[in-house]
Design a protein around this motif. Structure first.
Motif, short mmCIF file in Angstrom:
data_model
loop_
_atom_site.label_atom_id
_atom_site.label_comp_id
_atom_site.label_asym_id
_atom_site.label_seq_id
_atom_site.Cartn_x
_atom_site.Cartn_y
_atom_site.Cartn_z
N ILE A 199 0.85 -1.19 0.00
CA ILE A 199 0.00 0.00 0.00
C ILE A 199 0.88 1.25 0.00
N VAL A 200 0.46 2.27 -0.75
CA VAL A 200 1.20 3.55 -0.78
C VAL A 200 0.25 4.68 -0.42
N ARG A 201 0.83 5.84 -0.11
CA ARG A 201 0.05 7.07 0.06
C ARG A 201 0.89 8.23 -0.45
N ASP A 202 0.33 9.43 -0.50
CA ASP A 202 1.11 10.58 -0.94
C ASP A 202 2.43 10.63 -0.16
N PRO A 203 3.58 10.64 -0.86
CA PRO A 203 4.87 10.53 -0.17
C PRO A 203 5.13 11.61 0.88
N PHE A 204 4.75 12.85 0.60
CA PHE A 204 4.99 13.92 1.58
C PHE A 204 4.07 13.77 2.79
N GLU A 205 2.83 13.34 2.57
CA GLU A 205 1.92 13.14 3.70
C GLU A 205 2.43 12.00 4.58
N ARG A 206 3.01 10.99 3.96
CA ARG A 206 3.58 9.88 4.74
C ARG A 206 4.74 10.38 5.62
N LEU A 207 5.58 11.28 5.09
CA LEU A 207 6.70 11.82 5.87
C LEU A 207 6.20 12.63 7.05
N ILE A 208 5.13 13.38 6.85
CA ILE A 208 4.54 14.15 7.95
C ILE A 208 4.03 13.20 9.03
N SER A 209 3.36 12.13 8.60
CA SER A 209 2.85 11.13 9.53
C SER A 209 3.98 10.50 10.34
N ALA A 210 5.08 10.18 9.65
CA ALA A 210 6.24 9.58 10.33
C ALA A 210 6.83 10.55 11.35
N PHE A 211 6.97 11.81 10.96
CA PHE A 211 7.53 12.83 11.86
C PHE A 211 6.66 12.99 13.10
N LYS A 212 5.35 13.12 12.89
CA LYS A 212 4.43 13.31 14.03
C LYS A 212 4.46 12.11 14.97
N ARG A 346 15.02 19.59 -2.84
CA ARG A 346 15.95 18.47 -2.58
C ARG A 346 15.19 17.26 -2.02
N LEU A 347 14.20 17.53 -1.18
CA LEU A 347 13.37 16.45 -0.64
C LEU A 347 12.60 15.77 -1.77
N TYR A 348 11.99 16.58 -2.64
CA TYR A 348 11.23 16.02 -3.76
C TYR A 348 12.15 15.21 -4.68
N ALA A 349 13.35 15.71 -4.89
CA ALA A 349 14.30 15.01 -5.77
C ALA A 349 14.56 13.60 -5.25
N ARG A 350 14.60 13.45 -3.93
CA ARG A 350 14.84 12.11 -3.38
C ARG A 350 13.61 11.21 -3.53
N PHE A 351 12.42 11.79 -3.40
CA PHE A 351 11.19 10.98 -3.42
C PHE A 351 10.47 11.02 -4.78
N GLU A 352 11.12 11.59 -5.78
CA GLU A 352 10.49 11.72 -7.09
C GLU A 352 10.06 10.38 -7.67
N GLY A 353 10.89 9.36 -7.45
CA GLY A 353 10.54 8.02 -7.94
C GLY A 353 9.21 7.55 -7.37
N ASP A 354 8.98 7.79 -6.06
CA ASP A 354 7.72 7.40 -5.42
C ASP A 354 6.54 8.17 -5.99
N PHE A 355 6.74 9.47 -6.22
CA PHE A 355 5.66 10.28 -6.80
C PHE A 355 5.28 9.76 -8.18
N LYS A 356 6.27 9.47 -9.01
CA LYS A 356 5.99 9.10 -10.41
C LYS A 356 5.54 7.65 -10.55
N LEU A 357 6.14 6.74 -9.81
CA LEU A 357 5.76 5.33 -9.91
C LEU A 357 4.29 5.10 -9.55
N PHE A 358 3.80 5.87 -8.57
CA PHE A 358 2.47 5.59 -8.05
C PHE A 358 1.45 6.68 -8.38
N GLY A 359 1.82 7.57 -9.32
CA GLY A 359 0.84 8.51 -9.86
C GLY A 359 0.46 9.67 -8.96
N TYR A 360 1.35 10.06 -8.05
CA TYR A 360 1.05 11.23 -7.21
C TYR A 360 1.57 12.50 -7.86
#
Length: 368
Positions: A199-212, A346-360
């Protein structure tokens, strides 16, 4: 003469009664036929038995028509039936897999989409041999619930409600083996023949969830996030050295977007699974998954995954609290307010693969 007339009238009376009875029977048959048609009309989607297993979340008022509550328009099967009478796979799930294949073939994104199927990846994949299922864990995307489903299927506990919370992630007690615990030949056989999903979710929202979860709420049974990992990030990435507050989201973003983040990752060990990319966790270009679920459409995806895995008659996905899967655009934007565009890029550059692979979609605050 009067006797004959009486007999004739009586005979006609019986005929009319018989005719009325016939009409009544025909009418009842027509009603019953209509009822049967309506009852079985939904066979193209989910059967009555499966509907009982559906999640009990209530759709927003007026959002779905009555006949679409269990199968929204964009997820409706085509209605065509295969030779074995199984519904054709809804288009949205096929499109997700096709998108992954296309991005995996894009040489320009190769460094962001490919990874070795290492022990780190095999450690993330949980095995249910009894029902031939592999589940790759992507933390902060509702994985605890899927682990509970597999624990029940493996027979460690009779029902989800009876699994103690402290046992779910205790791999000595939960009866949930990792793929890494098998021989190379056994691993390859399972990867080729088992039903595989994550299962995946929006990559940035997942990072916020992890931080919180790990740094703000910081569960008592995980003190190392606040007492070891947070100070390590602050020492390396805090710009204002006189700032004495605990770890801020800005520090976390700077750490994740640093191209040289790996030296800290090695110190943090497997704790990084809560924020590393889906690519690093599950190797979607190397492993051919059967279904990719999205957190944002979990109300539809969870029952679909159970059906495709052939386990919908055995277990149901736990009830999803109302609104928990909705993507909160405002929350994401607020978290990134005040963080420099350079750090976000720079953050997006690292997670760009996740955004593109899963259509976010690329976040709006990076488009201008």
């Amino acid at each position: 003469g009067s006797v004959v007339e009486w007999l004739t009238c009586d005979n006609m009376h019986h005929q009319w009664l018989l005719l009325a009875a016939c009409f009544w029977v025909i009418f009842m048959l027509m009603v019953a036929s209509k009822f049967i048609t309506l009852t079985f009309k939904d066979l193209d989607g989910y059967s009555a038995k499966q509907e009982l297993l559906f999640l009990t979340t209530v759709p927003e008022a007026g959002r779905l028509a009555d006949d679409e509550k269990h199968c929204p328009r964009e997820l409706k099967p085509t209605g065509k039936m295969l030779a074995d009478s199984q519904p054709v796979q809804p288009l949205v799930y096929l499109e997700r897999l096709e998108l992954i294949r296309n991005v995996c073939r894009d040489e320009a994104l190769r460094n962001l989409s490919h990874t070795a199927v290492s022990k780190f990846v095999l450690d993330r994949i949980f095995v249910c041999d009894k029902h031939k299922i592999l589940f790759c864990q992507t933390p902060k995307v509702g994985n605890t619930q899927w682990k509970k489903v597999l624990i029940v299927l493996n027979g460690a506990f009779p029902s989800i409600e009876e699994i103690p919370e402290n046992v779910v992630h205790d791999h000595e007690k939960n009866g949930l083996p990792r793929l890494s615990s098998f021989s190379e030949a056994e691993i390859q056989n399972r990867l080729k023949t088992y039903f595989k999903f994550f299962i995946v979710r929006d990559p940035f929202e997942r990072l916020i969830s992890a931080f919180k979860d790990k740094f703000v709420h910081n569960p008592r049974f995980e003190p190392w996030y606040r007492h070891e990992i947070a100070p390590g990030i602050i020492r390396k990435y805090r710009r204002n050295r006189t700032e004495t507050r605990g770890i801020q989201f800005e520090d976390f973003v700077r750490y994740l977007g640093d191209p040289n983040h790996r030296w800290l990752d090695l110190q943090f060990g497997d704790h990084i699974i809560h924020w590393v990319t889906y690519v690093e966790l599950c190797a979607p270009c190397e492993i051919k998954y059967s279904v990719i679920g999205h957190h944002e459409t979990l109300e539809e995806d969870a029952p679909y995954i159970l059906r495709e895995a052939g386990i919908d008659h055995l277990v149901s996905y736990p009830t999803i609290p109302l609104g928990i899967t909705v993507y909160n655009r405002t929350k994401v934007q607020n978290y990134f307010l005040g963080i420099s565009k350079r750090d976000i890029r720079r953050l997006y550059a690292r997670f760009e693969g996740d955004f593109k692979l899963f259509g976010y979609q690329k976040p709006n605050f990076l488009l201008n």
